[in-house]
Design a protein around this motif. Structure first.
Motif, PDB file in Angstrom:
ATOM      1  N   ARG A 173       0.724  -1.201  -0.011  1.00 36.79           N
ATOM      2  CA  ARG A 173      -0.097  -0.003   0.049  1.00 36.79           C
ATOM      3  C   ARG A 173       0.894   1.177  -0.017  1.00 36.79           C
ATOM      4  N   ALA A 174       1.919   1.200   0.888  1.00 33.85           N
ATOM      5  CA  ALA A 174       2.772   2.343   0.888  1.00 33.85           C
ATOM      6  C   ALA A 174       3.216   2.626  -0.588  1.00 33.85           C
ATOM      7  N   ILE A 175       4.010   1.568  -1.126  1.00 29.24           N
ATOM      8  CA  ILE A 175       4.578   1.974  -2.465  1.00 29.24           C
ATOM      9  C   ILE A 175       3.452   2.346  -3.663  1.00 29.24           C
ATOM     10  N   LEU A 176       2.338   1.762  -3.394  1.00 26.75           N
ATOM     11  CA  LEU A 176       1.304   2.157  -4.416  1.00 26.75           C
ATOM     12  C   LEU A 176       0.886   3.792  -4.368  1.00 26.75           C
ATOM     13  N   GLY A 177       1.132   4.320  -3.010  1.00 24.39           N
ATOM     14  CA  GLY A 177       0.797   5.488  -2.823  1.00 24.39           C
ATOM     15  C   GLY A 177       2.011   6.721  -2.816  1.00 24.39           C
ATOM     16  N   ASP A 178       3.086   6.090  -3.428  1.00 24.82           N
ATOM     17  CA  ASP A 178       4.441   6.817  -3.304  1.00 24.82           C
ATOM     18  C   ASP A 178       4.701   7.099  -4.802  1.00 24.82           C
ATOM     19  N   PRO A 179       4.797   8.602  -5.078  1.00 28.28           N
ATOM     20  CA  PRO A 179       5.165   8.862  -6.298  1.00 28.28           C
ATOM     21  C   PRO A 179       6.541   8.624  -6.640  1.00 28.28           C
ATOM     22  N   ARG A 180       7.589   8.292  -5.974  1.00 28.27           N
ATOM     23  CA  ARG A 180       8.821   7.847  -6.174  1.00 28.27           C
ATOM     24  C   ARG A 180       8.807   6.531  -6.803  1.00 28.27           C
TER      25      ARG A 180
END
Length: 402
Positions: free
Chosen positions: A57-64
């Motif tokens: 979930r964190a990666i999916l929400g991270d524009p990096r």
């Protein structure tokens, strides 16, 4: 210093015999070792496999982390060698980042709101009833995939896009070919090309004679015909294939969990939570990839810039740190928040449409045929290969008492 991560040597694809609804056991074992594992791609690239809910979930929400197609140079099952991956075609916004992604998605957001999709409920009920009537008239013994699961979402998405009903069968066949993971490269390319050509002609026809549909609504924007064609392809594929497989695989799961099936029949108010639980439990869109644009720390590990990351939605939705007793189907489950529709800027645009179709069709089916059951042993139900973009059953033979 962070602990050395667990390594998954090859991408597991086979599901355990007798467990068609569970992710491959090697993925579950990887999650047991921690939320993120090292993964050596077939071409030698050292990437990561993320199996934990919070990390996915964190990666999916991270524009990096990027979704751009041209950065996807590594494949978990195939060595591409020196092949250069081209950028996504115009309009195919799932494989783009902002601002290009938002340019295509923004005009569509208002077309798929909760309110507008719920207004479709009556039409979904009508289409569902028509196919249940046809099943009843034909008598016991059908393949639920062809008689029920495919035609309902196919009719609805074609109507939304303004695709003539007579062309629906051609779409089903070609979409099956380029998403089903079972045809050779030549057939796949031919099917993809055929759909592209048809949609190009459809856009031209809409320009000349707009009708009451989503595609015609987009003609007033600055989008080119090529961009509209790409957007239509995304909507058509996603709006048909995922829901069709959820309807068939969801029915299979309910038939294998009779106490849950009885609960759904007994309580009409259970439909909403039943749909959410089936989406979590089955997770037919199994995994996606992202590329790190800079060094990012996730779950105690540094994901280096330029590294490819595989996000396992299936194991994230079975994470025991997020869901109690995660491998059990529980239609009354309260700990929701699954990732079956992804998260972040790429969260499924058509999720409300899918919910309406599932909420209407599944209870209608099991209530119309109280004695519905498999017509073959469960072990003989033919499943889609794990190489398919969307997981499901190839066919689901069912019968009932006349």
């Amino acid at each position: 210093m962070s602990e050395a991560p667990y390594t998954v040597a090859t991408m597991p694809t086979a599901r355990q015999a007798g467990c068609p609804f569970d992710p491959p056991k090697e993925l579950v074992e990887a999650r047991e070792h921690g939320p993120i594992s090292r993964f050596p791609f077939p071409d030698g690239h050292q990437g990561w496999l993320v199996t934990g809910y919070d990390a996915v979930r964190a990666i999916l929400g991270d524009p990096r982390f990027s979704s751009r197609k041209e950065l996807m140079r590594h494949h978990p099952l195939v060595d591409f060698g020196e092949f250069e991956v081209p950028p996504a075609p115009p309009g195919e916004f799932l494989l783009m980042d902002d601002p290009q992604h938002s340019r295509y998605r923004k005009p569509l957001v208002g077309k798929f709101t909760v309110r507008r999709m719920r207004q479709l409920t009556e039409r979904v009920e009508q289409v569902t009833a028509e196919h249940l009537d046809a099943m009843e008239k034909a008598g016991p013994g059908v393949d639920l995939v062809t008689a029920f699961a495919k035609p309902i979402p196919s009719v609805i998405i074609c109507e939304l896009l303004g695709v003539p009903y007579a062309d629906r069968a051609v779409f089903q066949d070609n979409i099956d070919k380029f998403l089903g993971g079972e045809v050779d490269d030549d057939e796949l390319i031919a099917a993809y090309t055929a759909v592209q050509q048809y949609l190009a002609e459809l856009v031209v026809a809409k320009r000349a004679n707009p009708t009451d549909d989503v595609l015609s609504d987009l003609l007033d924007t600055d989008l080119t015909d090529e961009e509209l064609k790409g957007m239509a392809l995304i909507l058509l594929s996603a709006g048909f294939d995922t829901t069709a497989n959820m309807l068939a695989l969801g029915t299979f799961a309910l038939l294998q969990n009779p106490e849950q099936l009885d609960a759904l029949r007994a309580d009409p108010e259970l439909a909403d939570s039943a749909v959410e639980e089936l989406l979590r439990y089955l997770t037919v869109a199994k995994q996606f990839m992202r590329i790190a644009l800079e060094d990012v720390e996730v779950a105690g590990q540094t994901i280096e810039a330029g590294t490819t990351v595989i996000l396992s939605y299936a194991t994230a939705n079975r994470d025991p740190e997020r869901f109690s007793d995660p491998h059990r189907l529980d239609l009354r489950r309260q700990d929701g928040g699954h990732l079956a529709f992804s998260h972040g800027i790429h969260q499924c645009l058509g999720q409300q449409l899918a919910r309406v179709e599932l909420r209407v069709a599944l209870p209608a089916l099991v209530n119309r045929f109280p004695s519905l059951r498999l017509a073959v042993p469960a072990g003989e139900v033919e499943l889609r290969p794990e190489t398919a973009d969307i997981y499901g059953v190839k066919s689901l033979p069912v019968t009932w008492d006349a």
